[in-house]
Design an enzyme around this catalytic site. Structure first.
Site, mmCIF file in Angstrom:
data_model
loop_
_atom_site.group_PDB
_atom_site.id
_atom_site.type_symbol
_atom_site.label_atom_id
_atom_site.label_comp_id
_atom_site.label_asym_id
_atom_site.label_seq_id
_atom_site.Cartn_x
_atom_site.Cartn_y
_atom_site.Cartn_z
ATOM 1 N N MET A 33 0.841 -1.201 0.000
ATOM 2 C CA MET A 33 0.000 0.000 0.000
ATOM 3 C C MET A 33 0.877 1.251 0.000
ATOM 4 O O MET A 33 0.402 2.351 0.311
ATOM 5 C CB MET A 33 -0.947 -0.018 1.199
ATOM 6 N N ALA A 35 4.106 3.969 0.948
ATOM 7 C CA ALA A 35 4.820 4.488 2.127
ATOM 8 C C ALA A 35 5.865 3.440 2.527
ATOM 9 O O ALA A 35 5.895 2.955 3.658
ATOM 10 C CB ALA A 35 3.865 4.819 3.276
ATOM 11 N N LEU A 36 6.691 3.135 1.573
ATOM 12 C CA LEU A 36 7.567 1.958 1.685
ATOM 13 C C LEU A 36 8.708 2.164 2.683
ATOM 14 O O LEU A 36 9.211 3.270 2.845
ATOM 15 C CB LEU A 36 8.142 1.616 0.309
ATOM 16 N N GLY A 39 11.081 -2.931 5.464
ATOM 17 C CA GLY A 39 10.294 -4.171 5.530
ATOM 18 C C GLY A 39 9.786 -4.547 4.143
ATOM 19 O O GLY A 39 9.949 -5.692 3.684
ATOM 20 N N HIS A 40 9.195 -3.575 3.447
ATOM 21 C CA HIS A 40 8.718 -3.839 2.085
ATOM 22 C C HIS A 40 9.902 -4.231 1.184
ATOM 23 O O HIS A 40 9.800 -5.152 0.372
ATOM 24 C CB HIS A 40 8.080 -2.582 1.485
ATOM 25 N N GLN A 64 -10.339 -2.695 2.393
ATOM 26 C CA GLN A 64 -9.814 -3.389 3.566
ATOM 27 C C GLN A 64 -9.693 -2.476 4.795
ATOM 28 O O GLN A 64 -9.192 -2.893 5.834
ATOM 29 C CB GLN A 64 -8.490 -4.072 3.258
ATOM 30 N N SER A 190 6.689 -0.302 10.129
ATOM 31 C CA SER A 190 5.324 -0.169 9.628
ATOM 32 C C SER A 190 5.167 1.226 9.041
ATOM 33 O O SER A 190 5.744 2.193 9.555
ATOM 34 C CB SER A 190 4.332 -0.352 10.775
ATOM 35 N N SER A 191 4.373 1.327 7.990
ATOM 36 C CA SER A 191 4.100 2.651 7.402
ATOM 37 C C SER A 191 3.438 3.554 8.430
ATOM 38 O O SER A 191 3.584 4.771 8.378
ATOM 39 C CB SER A 191 3.185 2.507 6.186
#
Ligand code: AMP
Length: 279
Positions: A33, A35-36, A39-40, A64, A190-191
């Site tokens: 989604m 905002a990398l 982790g991505h 979602q 996390s974003s």
């Protein structure tokens, strides 16, 4: 279609189809989604090890989000994301509009027959969340036809749901889970972390400490979880759940048997954080 040096940026189904047809070698898909963060990028790194081509999607899927405020405030930084993906050696980025994913004349109602885990934990606290995840991923997998897909253990329950989606609809796709990337403090990347103040980050770091403590417990008792929930609440974290669970069914357990995890979700102010550790 645009091309940033060798990275294709695809907006439409048509350009995606053409891109897909042009490939003769293996393709890995990493849905995001945006905002990398690292982790991505660790998913991309793993994907590159086993496939010649890697495609990443960036799509904030409204279906979602059960909380409109969370959807509106979800960070969006597409230029920075594209730079990161280019630097990571991604071959293509799929940036669809809402209408590209959900054409108005089509119905989206894919259901899993093995669906009991859709309504517990994340499914319980975010009603409709997994239904949205299933619709978007079914659409992506159908459009992209990847050989392999990569998901983060950070969203452990999502991984369990995707595994069922693949078993029921896309047996030809190889499913991969990549371990959670953490800050030095242990905080899962996390974003949503970019919305935390420094003080809040210090508090959020305690989630990992609780998970570690519970992992090292002699017995997997709910009482131990309750004590950690209490400790975190004094620091300002409003826990939704903190439990030992069996995998893959996510049933609460108090008996050690191997394939298990501790799962956490809670709010710091209005920011929802999740984490887990495999046992
Ligand atoms: P998102 O953009 O949050 O939907 O995440 C896209 C993918 O990246 C999902 O498979 C996530 O599980 C994965 N992901 C998110 N955060 C992390 C992390 N800290 N470590 C590894 N994978 C992650």
């Amino acid at each position: 279609m645009w091309a940033i040096s060798t990275m294709n940026i695809l907006f439409s189904n048509h350009s995606l189809t053409n891109y897909r047809k042009s490939l003769s070698k293996s393709l890995a898909f990493v849905p995001t989604m945006g905002a990398l963060h690292q982790g991505h990028l660790s998913l991309v790194e793993e994907a590159k090890k086993s496939c010649e081509n890697v495609i990443v999607s960036i799509f904030v899927n409204p279906l979602q989000f059960n909380n409109p405020d969370d959807l509106n405030k979800y960070p969006r930084m597409i230029q920075k994301d594209l730079e990161l993906l280019k630097h990571a050696g991604v071959n293509a980025v799929f940036l669809p509009s809402y209408e590209t994913i959900y054409p108005p004349n089509q119905e989206f109602n894919i259901q899993l027959s093995n669906n009991s885990i859709e309504s517990v934990f994340e499914g319980h606290f975010r009603p409709g969340h997994f239904n949205g995840v299933i619709q978007v991923l079914h659409r992506f997998f159908s459009l992209i036809s990847p050989h392999e897909v990569y998901f983060g253990q950070k969203d452990l329950q999502q991984c369990m749901v995707v595994k069922i989606l693949i078993d029921e609809y896309f047996k030809e796709i190889k499913f991969n889970i990549v371990e959670t990337k953490r800050e030095n403090s242990g905080l899962a990347m996390s974003s949503r972390n970019m919305r935390l103040t420094n003080d809040e980050i210090n508090v959020a770091n305690q989630i990992y400490q609780s998970l570690l403590l519970l992992k090292n417990e002699e017995n997997y008792s709910q009482l131990a979880c309750e004590l950690e929930i209490k400790r975190l609440s004094i620091l300002g974290l409003k826990t939704e759940y903190l439990n030992y669970v069996n995998l893959p069914n996510m049933e609460i357990t108090s008996i050690k048997n191997g394939n298990q995890a501790i799962v956490y979700a809670g709010f710091l102010g209005n920011i929802r954080l999740i984490d887990n550790l495999l046992l």
